[in-house]
Scaffold this active site. Structure first.
Site, mmCIF file in Angstrom:
data_model
loop_
_atom_site.group_PDB
_atom_site.id
_atom_site.type_symbol
_atom_site.label_atom_id
_atom_site.label_comp_id
_atom_site.label_asym_id
_atom_site.label_seq_id
_atom_site.Cartn_x
_atom_site.Cartn_y
_atom_site.Cartn_z
ATOM 1 N N ASP A 39 -47.899 10.000 -2.503
ATOM 2 C CA ASP A 39 -47.341 11.013 -3.195
ATOM 3 C C ASP A 39 -47.976 11.973 -3.586
ATOM 4 O OD1 ASP A 39 -44.693 9.511 -2.754
ATOM 5 O OD2 ASP A 39 -44.687 8.804 -4.867
ATOM 6 N N TYR A 67 -52.969 -0.808 -5.873
ATOM 7 C CA TYR A 67 -53.118 0.400 -6.885
ATOM 8 C C TYR A 67 -53.347 -0.155 -8.016
ATOM 9 C CZ TYR A 67 -50.027 2.008 -2.800
ATOM 10 O OH TYR A 67 -49.519 2.344 -1.721
ATOM 11 N N ASP A 81 -40.840 8.824 -12.023
ATOM 12 C CA ASP A 81 -42.299 9.051 -12.476
ATOM 13 C C ASP A 81 -42.029 10.192 -13.632
ATOM 14 O OD1 ASP A 81 -42.070 11.472 -11.167
ATOM 15 O OD2 ASP A 81 -43.147 10.585 -9.390
ATOM 16 N N ARG A 172 -43.615 3.043 -8.076
ATOM 17 C CA ARG A 172 -42.571 3.636 -8.930
ATOM 18 C C ARG A 172 -41.464 2.672 -9.308
ATOM 19 N NH1 ARG A 172 -40.349 8.775 -6.119
ATOM 20 N NH2 ARG A 172 -41.372 7.820 -4.409
#
Length: 299
Positions: A39, A67, A81, A172
């Site tokens: 993203d 991540y 988010d 997310r």
């Protein structure tokens, strides 16, 4: 033309497509592809394939990723988010809320509903395009796998953790689901991809660093050879007498190799006698057949 892979550090506010477009200008070549979208607000490892290395894109996209993510409770947004529009707020969680246990309960497989603001396509249209038109459609859950969640730091209402997961996982949405399981809300505030397809954050290079390396003539030192992706596979070297068979992309018999103990249950990285990497082969019908060929007759 450059052939191989680059470990790019995708900076914030760039799309993965932006990175590829800028690299085409920096390296002055068109044949470039990436191995998994990040993203615009996310940053971190983005493996990029160059030249003949673009044949690796589909092979690397499906590998596990890692991540480092931060999220906050008490808030839900349309994009899941912090950069989206707040759609719902919640009261603070109770002090004895089992936050860590709830987070760890997601380790393993689970069915995850992808976010509306994502590049996933339904009926040929990307979900985020529909979302921007004000359309919210039902999304089918998809089975994903969380291999590990570690380094959990809770400083309520914020949580930071490291997640290792399968292809197709939306971090997310994992944050969203943790909030929902605690009967609360949660939205992601930061995302850094630390590992992807064997590439690590500490060895990633920014676009400006790549540009400088091209100017100083050091870029070749940073390009990872295609064959390095396959070092876990056994090696097979074809005898020079069989070069014609090899370079024509034909199946190879066992006796064509110098190695006499090749394991037919495993894939093989094949070289010619001059140690030039040809490609990956697999065993079928008493011969090794090409799976991916990287040698180019016209090179």
């Amino acid at each position: 033309m450059y052939n191989g892979l680059l470990n790019i550090y995708k900076e914030k506010d760039f799309t993965s497509h932006d990175v590829v477009a800028k690299l085409r200008g920096i390296l002055r070549q068109k044949k470039i592809g990436h191995t998994g979208t990040l993203d615009p607000n996310a940053e971190g490892v983005l493996p990029v394939c160059l030249g003949k290395g673009t044949k690796l894109c589909d092979m690397l996209t499906g590998t596990k990723k890692q991540y480092k993510v931060s999220f906050v409770f008490e808030k839900e947004t349309d994009t899941e988010d912090i950069w989206g529009t707040v759609t719902k707020t919640h009261e603070p969680l109770k002090q004895d809320a089992p936050i860590k246990d709830t987070i760890l309960s997601f380790v393993g497989e689970y069915d995850q509903v992808p976010p509306m603001y994502s590049a996933k396509k339904i009926n040929g249209k990307k979900l985020y395009e529909l979302a921007r038109e004000g359309k919210i459609i039902e999304r089918k859950p998809e089975r994903i796998r969380i291999y590990d969640i570690s380094d959990i730091e809770i400083s309520y209402p914020e949580v930071t953790m490291t997640v290792t997961c399968s292809k197709g996982t939306y971090i997310r949405s994992l944050c969203r689901d943790i909030g929902h399981k605690l009967q609360n809300g949660a939205c992601m505030t930061k995302l850094v991809r630390t590992r992807s397809s064997g590439f690590q954050l500490e060895y990633a290079h920014t676009l400006s660093e790549i540009e400088e390396a091209v100017k100083t003539g050091k870029i070749e030192e940073w390009i990872i050879p295609i064959e390095k992706v396959f070092l876990k596979y056994q090696k097979g070297t074809v005898k020079e007498d069989y070069d014609k068979v090899l370079f024509n992309g034909n199946p190879l018999k066992k006796e064509m190799f110098y190695e006499i103990d090749l394991d037919t249950t495993k894939k093989l990285r094949v070289y010619d006698e001059s140690e030039q990497f040809i490609g990956i082969y697999y065993w079928k019908k008493n011969m090794f057949f090409p799976d991916k060929i990287f040698y180019d007759n016209n090179q």
